[in-house]
Design a protein around this motif. Structure first.
Motif, PDB file in Angstrom:
ATOM      1  N   ALA A  89      -9.666   2.121 -10.875  1.00 20.31           N
ATOM      2  CA  ALA A  89      -8.205   2.294 -10.851  1.00 20.31           C
ATOM      3  C   ALA A  89      -7.614   1.844 -12.189  1.00 20.31           C
ATOM      4  CB  ALA A  89      -7.594   1.505  -9.705  1.00 20.31           C
TER       5      ALA A  89
ATOM      6  N   VAL B 252       3.353   2.374  -6.039  1.00 15.74           N
ATOM      7  CA  VAL B 252       2.640   2.316  -7.316  1.00 15.74           C
ATOM      8  C   VAL B 252       3.536   1.958  -8.497  1.00 15.74           C
ATOM      9  CG1 VAL B 252       0.786   3.880  -6.620  1.00 15.74           C
ATOM     10  CG2 VAL B 252       2.900   4.826  -7.567  1.00 15.74           C
TER      11      VAL B 252
ATOM     12  N   THR C 199      -2.672   4.055 -10.301  1.00 15.34           N
ATOM     13  CA  THR C 199      -3.368   5.041  -9.485  1.00 15.34           C
ATOM     14  C   THR C 199      -3.555   4.540  -8.057  1.00 15.34           C
ATOM     15  OG1 THR C 199      -5.502   4.177 -10.225  1.00 15.34           O
ATOM     16  CG2 THR C 199      -4.550   5.999 -11.497  1.00 15.34           C
ATOM     17  N   SER C 200      -3.198   3.281  -7.828  1.00 16.44           N
ATOM     18  CA  SER C 200      -3.159   2.682  -6.490  1.00 16.44           C
ATOM     19  C   SER C 200      -2.199   1.502  -6.566  1.00 16.44           C
ATOM     20  CB  SER C 200      -4.552   2.210  -6.061  1.00 16.44           C
ATOM     21  OG  SER C 200      -4.970   1.116  -6.872  1.00 16.44           O
ATOM     22  N   ASN C 201      -1.975   0.835  -5.450  1.00 15.48           N
ATOM     23  CA  ASN C 201      -1.150  -0.367  -5.517  1.00 15.48           C
ATOM     24  C   ASN C 201      -1.932  -1.491  -6.202  1.00 15.48           C
ATOM     25  OD1 ASN C 201      -2.834  -0.458  -3.111  1.00 15.48           O
ATOM     26  ND2 ASN C 201      -1.704  -2.282  -2.523  1.00 15.48           N
TER      27      ASN C 201
ATOM     28  N   PRO D 285       0.830  -1.207   0.000  1.00 15.13           N
ATOM     29  CA  PRO D 285       0.000   0.000   0.000  1.00 15.13           C
ATOM     30  C   PRO D 285       0.866   1.259   0.000  1.00 15.13           C
ATOM     31  CG  PRO D 285      -0.863  -1.608   1.552  1.00 15.13           C
ATOM     32  CD  PRO D 285       0.456  -2.147   1.079  1.00 15.13           C
TER      33      PRO D 285
END
Length: 276
Positions: free
Chosen positions: A212, A187, A248-250, A184
């Motif tokens: 995402a 990226v 845009t996120s993990n 978390p």
């Protein structure tokens, strides 16, 4: 089975977004009760997804392969990214929880793919490469993988790289597969980027929210491009292309390689300062 032909890097320089996606992005692999496959001429890899529902699915040889059965001259690796799965290989039953891997060697005639619970279906991602010898069928959980801890929070790329089908784990003729899990807050993957001219690579990105996206970087180091990738979509990466990504996120991804060299560390690093 869909067929994708090889692309010369000089031609790829002129592709617009639609054509890049047509050649290198696999948008739909998982559909209830179906098996989807893409045959790429990049090292003859087959990339596929199976989502068994109420009944088991049989992995059959499409006419494209011109063989009597799928693994007549091939080997295959399955990774389950969904609910619990059951893979039966020549009568032998293997139960796969999420992120478990099953390797099946050349010569196995009968492959049945099933979900333990149709309400929570399995999603079996698979990659298959040409083989010249038979290696034994073997199941490995992600906890049994050879795990490398890479990157840092400071560079937004803290991740676990799990080597599963490779020279120090499940043995194969040429297929290599593993799973990389980003922490978390991280990226970036595979940065600094690299090339391996002796092997192609395929990526499946998953565990992404519906809204995402991952921006997958590709192309020659002097001519980089990007593809916007949604959850459970795959990338075909030719040997001449870098492969890196930022989300845009993990997220999590499965990497698979096939080609001439079986050495994982056969990589030509490309420093970020040399990318254009």
């Amino acid at each position: 089975m869909e067929i994708r032909h090889s692309v010369h890097p000089s031609d790829a320089k002129h592709y617009d977004t639609a054509r890049l996606r047509e050649h290198f992005l696999v948008e739909k692999l998982f559909e209830a009760g179906q098996v989807h496959m893409v045959y790429t001429h990049e090292d003859r890899m087959v990339i596929g997804g199976a989502q068994p529902a109420e009944t088991a699915l049989t992995l059959e040889a499409p006419d494209t392969l011109k063989t009597g059965f799928f693994l007549e001259r091939r080997e295959i690796g399955f990774v389950n990214i969904g609910g619990d799965a059951v893979v039966t290989a020549c009568g032998e039953r293997y139960e796969l929880s999420k992120l478990d891997t099953l390797f099946v060697g050349m010569g196995v005639r009968d492959l049945q793919l099933a979900s333990k619970d149709a309400a929570n279906p399995a999603k079996l991602y698979f990659c298959s490469a040409l083989a010249h010898a038979t290696y034994p069928t073997r199941k490995v959980s992600i906890q049994e993988a050879n795990t490398l801890y890479l990157g840092s929070q400071a560079t937004s790329n803290e991740r676990e790289l799990n080597q599963i089908i490779h020279e120090g784990g499940i043995n194969s003729c040429q297929l290599m597969m593993g799973i990389t899990v980003l922490k978390p807050g991280s990226v970036w993957n595979t940065m600094p980027s690299h090339l391996h001219d002796r092997r192609m690579e395929a990526y499946l990105y998953f565990d992404l929210a519906e809204d995402a996206r991952v921006f997958h970087m590709m192309g020659e180091p002097s001519e980089t491009r990007h593809l916007v990738v949604a959850n459970e979509q795959a990338i075909i990466s030719p040997s001449w292309s870098i492969h890196s990504g930022v989300g845009t996120s993990n997220y999590t991804f499965i990497w698979a390689m096939a080609g001439e060299n079986y050495t994982f560390k056969d990589q030509d690093i490309v420093p970020p300062a040399e990318l254009k």
